[in-house]
Design an enzyme around this catalytic site. Structure first.
Site, PDB file in Angstrom:
ATOM      1  N   HIS A 130       0.650  -1.310  -0.134  1.00 38.18           N
ATOM      2  CA  HIS A 130      -0.073   0.113  -0.019  1.00 38.18           C
ATOM      3  C   HIS A 130       0.993   1.095   0.029  1.00 38.18           C
ATOM      4  CE1 HIS A 130      -2.748   2.876   1.778  1.00 38.18           C
ATOM      5  NE2 HIS A 130      -3.667   2.194   1.460  1.00 38.18           N
ATOM      6  N   ASP A 207       2.346  -4.649   7.743  1.00 37.07           N
ATOM      7  CA  ASP A 207       1.530  -3.723   7.911  1.00 37.07           C
ATOM      8  C   ASP A 207       0.097  -4.458   7.768  1.00 37.07           C
ATOM      9  OD1 ASP A 207      -0.924  -2.516   6.709  1.00 37.07           O
ATOM     10  OD2 ASP A 207       0.065  -1.860   4.684  1.00 37.07           O
ATOM     11  N   GLN A 210      -5.433  -4.913   6.877  1.00 36.41           N
ATOM     12  CA  GLN A 210      -6.398  -5.730   6.417  1.00 36.41           C
ATOM     13  C   GLN A 210      -6.237  -7.187   7.348  1.00 36.41           C
ATOM     14  OE1 GLN A 210      -8.569  -4.725   4.549  1.00 36.41           O
ATOM     15  NE2 GLN A 210      -7.785  -2.821   3.811  1.00 36.41           N
ATOM     16  N   LYS A 233     -10.978   0.215  10.360  1.00 44.16           N
ATOM     17  CA  LYS A 233     -11.170  -1.188   9.554  1.00 44.16           C
ATOM     18  C   LYS A 233     -11.821  -2.051  10.261  1.00 44.16           C
ATOM     19  CE  LYS A 233      -7.486   0.290   6.267  1.00 44.16           C
ATOM     20  NZ  LYS A 233      -8.446   0.695   5.139  1.00 44.16           N
ATOM     21  N   CYS A 373      -4.479   2.506  -3.596  1.00 48.68           N
ATOM     22  CA  CYS A 373      -3.430   3.168  -3.083  1.00 48.68           C
ATOM     23  C   CYS A 373      -2.312   2.182  -3.400  1.00 48.68           C
ATOM     24  CB  CYS A 373      -3.623   3.261  -1.536  1.00 48.68           C
ATOM     25  SG  CYS A 373      -4.623   4.530  -1.279  1.00 48.68           S
TER      26      CYS A 373
HETATM   27  N1  PMP Z   1      -2.295  -0.559   4.481  1.00 47.90           N
HETATM   28  C1  PMP Z   1      -3.189  -1.460   3.782  1.00 47.90           C
HETATM   29  C2  PMP Z   1      -3.266  -2.828   3.581  1.00 47.90           C
HETATM   30  C3  PMP Z   1      -4.527  -0.674   3.824  1.00 47.90           C
HETATM   31  O1  PMP Z   1      -5.483  -1.452   3.132  1.00 47.90           O
HETATM   32  C4  PMP Z   1      -4.834   0.494   4.266  1.00 47.90           C
HETATM   33  C5  PMP Z   1      -6.031   1.220   3.828  1.00 47.90           C
HETATM   34  N2  PMP Z   1      -6.493   1.034   2.845  1.00 47.90           N
HETATM   35  C6  PMP Z   1      -3.700   1.206   4.730  1.00 47.90           C
HETATM   36  C7  PMP Z   1      -2.454   0.610   4.922  1.00 47.90           C
HETATM   37  C8  PMP Z   1      -3.867   2.796   5.300  1.00 47.90           C
HETATM   38  O2  PMP Z   1      -4.700   2.896   6.304  1.00 47.90           O
HETATM   39  P1  PMP Z   1      -4.984   4.210   6.971  1.00 47.90           P
HETATM   40  O3  PMP Z   1      -5.802   4.889   5.865  1.00 47.90           O
HETATM   41  O4  PMP Z   1      -6.145   3.769   7.999  1.00 47.90           O
HETATM   42  O5  PMP Z   1      -3.888   4.771   7.496  1.00 47.90           O
END
Ligand code: PMP
Length: 415
Positions: A130, A207, A210, A233, A373
């Protein structure tokens, strides 16, 4: 709409916890919310906990003398304990509350990376990162004069671990990998990545944005050095997330933000730092959100994370089966639903993902369209955008059928 139960969860019961699911959208269609990878809905219990905080013990923390501050401080501190327990951390010292996963990545990149990385060092990422990890490490490595390498993604949508074994060397200082991909759904071998990093005296950052919402995660079993996730999430509020870090590593790291709350003693000549985790939590923190985060964690514990995982797999398997009925749907990521989290990215031939999401919206179905992203991964897949349906504890197979019916409409419109 008759609800299809998975054997794992009493979905009908769970849906009662989320009044937003009774909403109608568009021209009076029942909401089918399949954008949980972006943010999940919030159960009444969590909303009530936040409301109770504001109604009965709203005050600043850091142990003020008066009773409300004492109560707020205890709730705020205990929220760290609840989150620590949830992911198998040793205690509150190892859980830093951040704004979200992105801030957790930045905290480590700035505090550890900028101080410790230098020419000759390498940061190893994956092609499926991401942007929160990809851009952060790319930029910090560049500032530090370090190099970045990428573990390739195979045609099956998994990490090429043979290539990883060659890429991670004694020059590697950090391996940063997504645990569950928000685009491919792939569940990456977290422990294997940690072992590989540790064999070369490197740290591993996972990370878990998810992963933590959708499956049992034990940071100690993974042997993660750092692990990040976001409350919004996982049935919690926006504005708060967590960085897990091994205590001995966090102890050695410089603060990320300076100011009130993170200090022990300040004089004209020098400043010393507060204990963990407060050393990394400068200023007035997200107190109400922390209360909501703890409640969300307890809500998920009551459901049981093994059951959440089984339900996610059940829905992913159903979606993959249904999509396989059509030659004009391309699905990205592993075929085996037990190798992936509860999300499916796909494209419908001849229909841009944005148009598809707009048509499904007319049917009340909320899905995401875009690059999620993960632009470098989309470049690799050779597409600018994908549509993504992502599931949570309240979703049903009937809702996946509504999505597929909406796609029929898209076919007709664009035929
Ligand atoms: N890593 C992953 C795998 C995500 O899916 C997301 C959110 N789409 C993020 C990081 C970023 O999360 P946040 O916007 O809550 O910082």
């Amino acid at each position: 709409m008759g609800l299809q139960q998975s054997d794992a969860l009493d979905v009908e019961r769970i849906r009662e916890d989320f009044p937003i699911l009774e909403r109608e959208v568009g021209d009076g269609r029942p909401l089918v919310y399949l954008d949980n990878g972006a943010t999940t809905q919030t159960p009444d219990r969590v909303v009530d906990a936040i409301s109770e905080y504001y109604r009965t013990y709203n005050a600043n923390v850091h142990r003020g003398i008066h009773q409300l501050s004492q109560e707020a401080s205890i709730a705020y501190e205990e929220a760290h304990d609840a989150v620590a327990d949830f992911v198998g951390a040793d205690g509150r010292e190892e859980i830093v509350f951040t704004k979200n996963t992105t801030e957790a990545e930045n905290l480590v990149a700035y505090s550890w990376g900028l101080n410790e990385l230098g020419p000759g060092d390498e940061v190893v990422l994956t092609e499926m990162e991401h942007h929160s990890s990809f851009v952060t490490w790319q930029q910090i490595a560049e500032r530090a004069g370090a190099d970045v390498k990428y573990i390739p993604v195979t045609d099956e949508g998994t990490l090429d671990m043979d290539a990883a074994a060659d890429l991670v060397t004694d020059d590697t200082a950090m391996v940063s990998a997504v645990h569950v991909s928000n685009t491919l759904g792939t569940v990456n071998p977290a422990r294997e990545l940690a072992d590989l990093a540790h064999d070369h005296d490197a740290y591993v950052f996972l990370d878990g944005a998810q992963a933590v919402p959708t499956r049992p995660v034990d940071v100690a079993a993974i042997d993660a050095d750092f692990y990040a996730f976001s409350a919004h999430k996982m049935a919690g509020p926006t504005g708060i997330g967590a960085l897990y870090g091994k205590e001995e590593i966090l102890e050695e790291m410089e603060p990320y933000l300076y100011g009130g709350g993170m200090i022990r003693k300040v004089s004209f000549d020098e400043t010393t730092w507060n204990d963990l985790p407060w050393k990394f939590e400068a200023g007035t923190p997200s107190i109400a959100q922390a209360v909501g985060f703890a409640e969300a964690v307890e809500y998920l514990e009551d459901i049981g994370m093994e059951s959440v995982k089984r339900h996610e797999e059940h829905l992913a398997a159903y979606a993959l089966d249904r999509m396989a009925e059509f030659d004009d749907i391309e699905v990205y990521g592993p075929d085996d639903p037990t190798d992936r989290g509860g999300l499916v990215s796909f494209n419908l031939d001849g229909v841009h993902a944005h148009d598809l999401a707009s048509i499904t919206n007319d049917h009340g179905v909320a899905i995401r369209a875009g690059d999620h992203c993960t632009q470098p991964l989309h470049d690799k897949l050779g597409v600018a955008a994908t549509a993504r349906a992502s599931f949570y504890v309240y979703n049903t197979t009937d809702e996946i059928d509504v999505l597929l019916d909406a796609m029929d409409d898209a076919r007709e419109l664009f035929a």
